[in-house]
Design an enzyme around this catalytic site. Sequence first.
Site, PDB file in Angstrom:
ATOM      1  N   LYS A   1      54.371  22.557 -11.752  1.00 45.81           N
ATOM      2  CA  LYS A   1      54.914  23.795 -11.661  1.00 45.81           C
ATOM      3  C   LYS A   1      56.434  23.775 -11.729  1.00 45.81           C
ATOM      4  CE  LYS A   1      51.039  25.594  -8.970  1.00 45.81           C
ATOM      5  NZ  LYS A   1      50.584  25.953  -7.719  1.00 45.81           N
TER       6      LYS A   1
ATOM      7  N   GLN B   1      52.364  26.599  -1.563  1.00 45.73           N
ATOM      8  CA  GLN B   1      51.117  25.782  -1.960  1.00 45.73           C
ATOM      9  C   GLN B   1      50.236  25.686  -0.868  1.00 45.73           C
ATOM     10  OE1 GLN B   1      50.762  24.710  -5.410  1.00 45.73           O
ATOM     11  NE2 GLN B   1      48.957  23.821  -5.042  1.00 45.73           N
TER      12      GLN B   1
ATOM     13  N   ASP C   1      51.755  34.593  -6.902  1.00 48.75           N
ATOM     14  CA  ASP C   1      50.210  34.015  -6.930  1.00 48.75           C
ATOM     15  C   ASP C   1      49.128  35.323  -6.786  1.00 48.75           C
ATOM     16  OD1 ASP C   1      49.781  31.240  -6.791  1.00 48.75           O
ATOM     17  OD2 ASP C   1      50.530  31.089  -4.843  1.00 48.75           O
TER      18      ASP C   1
HETATM   19  N1  GUN Z   1      46.280  25.570  -4.339  1.00 44.22           N
HETATM   20  C1  GUN Z   1      45.216  25.500  -5.331  1.00 44.22           C
HETATM   21  N2  GUN Z   1      45.424  26.442  -6.199  1.00 44.22           N
HETATM   22  C2  GUN Z   1      46.680  27.411  -5.928  1.00 44.22           C
HETATM   23  C3  GUN Z   1      47.333  28.558  -6.415  1.00 44.22           C
HETATM   24  O1  GUN Z   1      46.498  28.897  -7.402  1.00 44.22           O
HETATM   25  N3  GUN Z   1      48.361  28.798  -5.634  1.00 44.22           N
HETATM   26  C4  GUN Z   1      48.755  28.106  -4.354  1.00 44.22           C
HETATM   27  N4  GUN Z   1      49.643  28.944  -3.916  1.00 44.22           N
HETATM   28  N5  GUN Z   1      48.026  27.154  -3.991  1.00 44.22           N
HETATM   29  C5  GUN Z   1      46.825  26.581  -4.551  1.00 44.22           C
END
Ligand code: GUN
Length: 293
Positions: free
Chosen positions: A53, A97, A120
Amino acid sequence: MTARSIDGNALSAILRDELAARAAALSARGVTPCLAVILVGEDPASAVYVRNKVAGCEKAGLRSLKDVYPADADPALVMARIAELNADPAVHGILVQLPLPKQFDADAVLEAIAPEKDVDGFHAENVGALMQGNPRFIPCTPYGVMKMLEREKVVLKGAEAVIVGRSNIVGKPMSMLLLAAGCTVTICHSQTRDLAFHTRRADILVAAVGRPKMITGDMIKPGATVIDVGINRLPAEQGGKLCGDVDFESAKEVAGIITPVPGGVGPMTITMLLTNTLESAERALANATGAKA
Ligand code: GUN
């Protein structure tokens, strides 16, 4: 018949070029889009996702901030950092995350993020807006899937869509988006009695369960569009490779369109995160200039 495979890396490259141009235009106006990422603990998969990311931001001309906390971190510290990021006008997106270590109340953490920075799309306010058909931020993975379907010109109006998996991150928002697009939507899950009965009816089948190769060719309607959201690592004795929730080899002989793993939905998720961050920055600038006028 062998299915046409959708190249998520190629589509991502096109979208990220467009993003980079928009980010540059915004930077020229004095606002560089900025994503803040918080990682708690040492889960190796989470560490890789966060690294990708941050690298994605850099390549597209976005700023990023990364805060890493140990697995035994005090939740109050993380909450205080979120409050700081909420108040910082230079930050346009905040992502914590998941999963979080067990001392955390994940729902409380997600609710602490300012809804207008919740890239998100997991805050209840944004979930509600999506459900009402007026989304502010669309969760990144389902958003990426919709972009792929759009690109492939898959007919959604009146189509039977079956989603396997009911998570807040993929299954539920995916169902809302396909419903809004005119599909008849079925959500299957671990208690579904006859999974294959449902999957065999699907014009569009989305697998998002996290179980390696559980959807096999005999569970797929001939010519269907099969979207594989799973990213699973096979045990070392089976080669240790990444694979999806779909058994690609048997599925590709039946499906019309299919996404591979890796190189399908995965790259699109980060592309849509960058899109959400950019759009958040564009909105912030519009609000600031609107306020001055
Ligand atoms: N963990 C797995 N997929 C995601 C996501 O799309 N966003 C976040 N914040 N954590 C994750």
